[in-house]
Design a protein around this motif. Structure first.
Motif, mmCIF file in Angstrom:
data_model
loop_
_atom_site.group_PDB
_atom_site.id
_atom_site.type_symbol
_atom_site.label_atom_id
_atom_site.label_comp_id
_atom_site.label_asym_id
_atom_site.label_seq_id
_atom_site.Cartn_x
_atom_site.Cartn_y
_atom_site.Cartn_z
ATOM 1 N N UNK A 21 39.525 39.180 42.434
ATOM 2 C CA UNK A 21 38.075 39.289 42.297
ATOM 3 C C UNK A 21 37.536 38.138 41.449
ATOM 4 N N UNK A 22 36.467 37.512 41.901
ATOM 5 C CA UNK A 22 35.764 36.413 41.223
ATOM 6 C C UNK A 22 36.549 35.100 41.186
ATOM 7 N N UNK A 23 37.806 35.097 41.637
ATOM 8 C CA UNK A 23 38.621 33.878 41.632
ATOM 9 C C UNK A 23 38.560 33.189 40.255
ATOM 10 N N UNK A 24 38.697 33.988 39.220
ATOM 11 C CA UNK A 24 38.568 33.518 37.841
ATOM 12 C C UNK A 24 39.910 33.084 37.278
ATOM 13 N N UNK A 25 39.880 32.079 36.425
ATOM 14 C CA UNK A 25 41.051 31.772 35.606
ATOM 15 C C UNK A 25 40.572 31.442 34.197
ATOM 16 N N UNK A 26 41.299 31.951 33.226
ATOM 17 C CA UNK A 26 40.918 31.823 31.834
ATOM 18 C C UNK A 26 41.307 33.084 31.085
ATOM 19 N N UNK A 73 38.498 42.116 16.763
ATOM 20 C CA UNK A 73 39.210 43.228 16.126
ATOM 21 C C UNK A 73 39.978 44.055 17.151
ATOM 22 N N UNK A 74 39.328 44.275 18.288
ATOM 23 C CA UNK A 74 39.890 45.147 19.314
ATOM 24 C C UNK A 74 39.215 44.825 20.640
ATOM 25 N N UNK A 75 39.984 44.841 21.721
ATOM 26 C CA UNK A 75 39.438 44.595 23.058
ATOM 27 C C UNK A 75 39.932 45.680 24.006
ATOM 28 N N UNK A 76 39.123 45.996 25.009
ATOM 29 C CA UNK A 76 39.486 47.033 25.971
ATOM 30 C C UNK A 76 39.811 46.453 27.330
ATOM 31 N N UNK A 77 40.749 47.088 28.022
ATOM 32 C CA UNK A 77 41.081 46.692 29.399
ATOM 33 C C UNK A 77 40.198 47.491 30.340
ATOM 34 N N UNK A 78 39.482 46.777 31.184
ATOM 35 C CA UNK A 78 38.504 47.371 32.094
ATOM 36 C C UNK A 78 38.998 47.278 33.537
ATOM 37 N N UNK A 79 38.434 48.115 34.400
ATOM 38 C CA UNK A 79 38.768 48.047 35.818
ATOM 39 C C UNK A 79 38.469 46.679 36.411
ATOM 40 N N UNK A 80 37.414 46.017 35.914
ATOM 41 C CA UNK A 80 37.091 44.674 36.405
ATOM 42 C C UNK A 80 38.199 43.687 36.063
ATOM 43 N N UNK A 81 38.792 43.820 34.875
ATOM 44 C CA UNK A 81 39.922 42.952 34.515
ATOM 45 C C UNK A 81 41.053 43.109 35.528
ATOM 46 N N UNK A 82 41.338 44.342 35.898
ATOM 47 C CA UNK A 82 42.412 44.604 36.855
ATOM 48 C C UNK A 82 42.056 44.062 38.233
ATOM 49 N N UNK A 83 40.768 44.124 38.595
ATOM 50 C CA UNK A 83 40.339 43.561 39.871
ATOM 51 C C UNK A 83 40.475 42.040 39.885
ATOM 52 N N UNK A 84 40.197 41.399 38.748
ATOM 53 C CA UNK A 84 40.342 39.944 38.668
ATOM 54 C C UNK A 84 41.795 39.542 38.922
ATOM 55 N N UNK A 85 42.719 40.336 38.422
ATOM 56 C CA UNK A 85 44.138 40.051 38.655
ATOM 57 C C UNK A 85 44.494 40.162 40.133
#
Length: 316
Positions: free
Chosen positions: A45-50, A30-42
């Motif tokens: 951080x965490x070398x994540x893709x997905x 329904x709704x999702x929030x943008x978190x500081x961790x999301x910005x760090x991943x960009x």
């Protein structure tokens, strides 16, 4: 399904991203929030893709548990393997084989659908709005401090930072401690805490140094740790909440010299956060900033990165 995913270098919008096909419960976001961790991943951080996104509220569309179908839920973000020794003692959040929603080996909530194990889902009361529900994951992280440290009501407590997580932490700590000061850089953000009776300051004065029994670092910046060390009294306690992609020139000498207790703090149980919002002992409505359609994720991320911005939502 529609999704905004990170390929390791940049965010991409895909109108036809594969829909989750696992045996887990399927939730329409329904709704999702943008978190500081999301910005760090960009930033690496965490070398994540997905698909990013771990703060969300949604409606269950498919589940082995028929009673969940049609229910509005939020979801704990760590999914343990269930068979290792760590999981057997109930520490699923620290399972070495875990996946983490939108952070580690598991697609997140910046999409039309997300899947999670049934045990990760929590049905919400009608008294909690979708916007409020998105705060449950970070609010649970704030409540985790109370699980890790026995708070003394007489302690002099400092929160470093005035962003989304710092705001929630200050509100949670106020339930147990009277003497709380939030150190920030943005007057408009600090004003919301002042209205709740929390003392605020822009900048550290000499009279503040080495006077706080408990200091929570939630700045999301490299400078936050050095500021934290300036405030913590000898043999005081420091809670580290920031996930920072780089900790350049991090000097740990003061922690040894002043015999500081360092505690890393991450995710928390959802029930205390849900109960706090449902009963109204914690309010978050003043932290709501703006909502963007999923297709406008780039605009949403740019806005979320602004220093005076609070919680930004994406709506699939």
């Amino acid at each position: 399904m529609k999704a905004a995913y990170f390929d390791g270098e940049k965010m991409i919008f895909d109108q036809n991203y594969p829909k989750p096909l696992s045996s887990e419960s399927l939730v329409r976001v329904n709704l999702a929030g943008i978190c500081g961790t999301d910005l760090e991943i960009l930033d690496g951080y965490m070398k994540y893709n997905g698909i990013l996104g771990h703060e969300f509220v949604g409606t269950v569309e498919k589940s082995k548990n028929s009673e969940l179908i049609g229910k509005r839920v939020v979801g704990e973000i760590n999914a343990g393997c269930g068979s290792c020794e760590t999981c057997k003692i109930g520490m699923f959040r620290h399972c070495p084989n875990r996946t983490v929603l939108g952070i580690l080996k598991r697609d997140g909530a910046f999409a039309e659908f997300v899947s999670l194990p049934e045990k990760n889902l929590h049905v919400l009361p009608d008294s909690i709005s979708d916007e409020q529900a998105v705060f449950i994951e970070p609010l649970a992280a704030a409540f985790e401090i109370k699980e890790q440290v026995k708070l003394d009501p007489l302690w002099n407590v400092a929160v470093i930072g005035d962003g989304r997580l710092a705001q929630l932490i200050a509100r949670v700590l106020k339930l147990s401690c009277k003497n709380i000061t939030c150190f920030g850089r943005h007057k408009n953000k600090l004003q919301s805490l002042e209205k709740l009776g929390i003392k605020t300051k822009i900048g550290i004065e000499p009279s503040d140094e080495f006077t706080f029994d408990l200091v929570i670092e939630a700045t999301g910046s490299n400078s936050g740790f050095s500021d934290t060390m300036k405030l913590t009294r000898p043999r005081g306690i420091v809670i580290l909440k920031s996930t920072i992609a780089s900790r350049e020139n991090l000097d740990l000498t003061p922690t040894v010299v002043n015999e500081i207790t360092l505690i890393g703090s991450r995710c928390g149980l959802f029930k205390p956060a849900i109960d706090a919002l449902a009963t109204g002992i914690i309010t978050v409505d003043d932290l709501i900033d703006s909502t963007f359609p999923l297709e406008k994720f780039q605009d949403a991320i740019i806005h979320a990165k602004k220093p005076d911005t609070l919680k930004v939502f994406l709506k699939p």
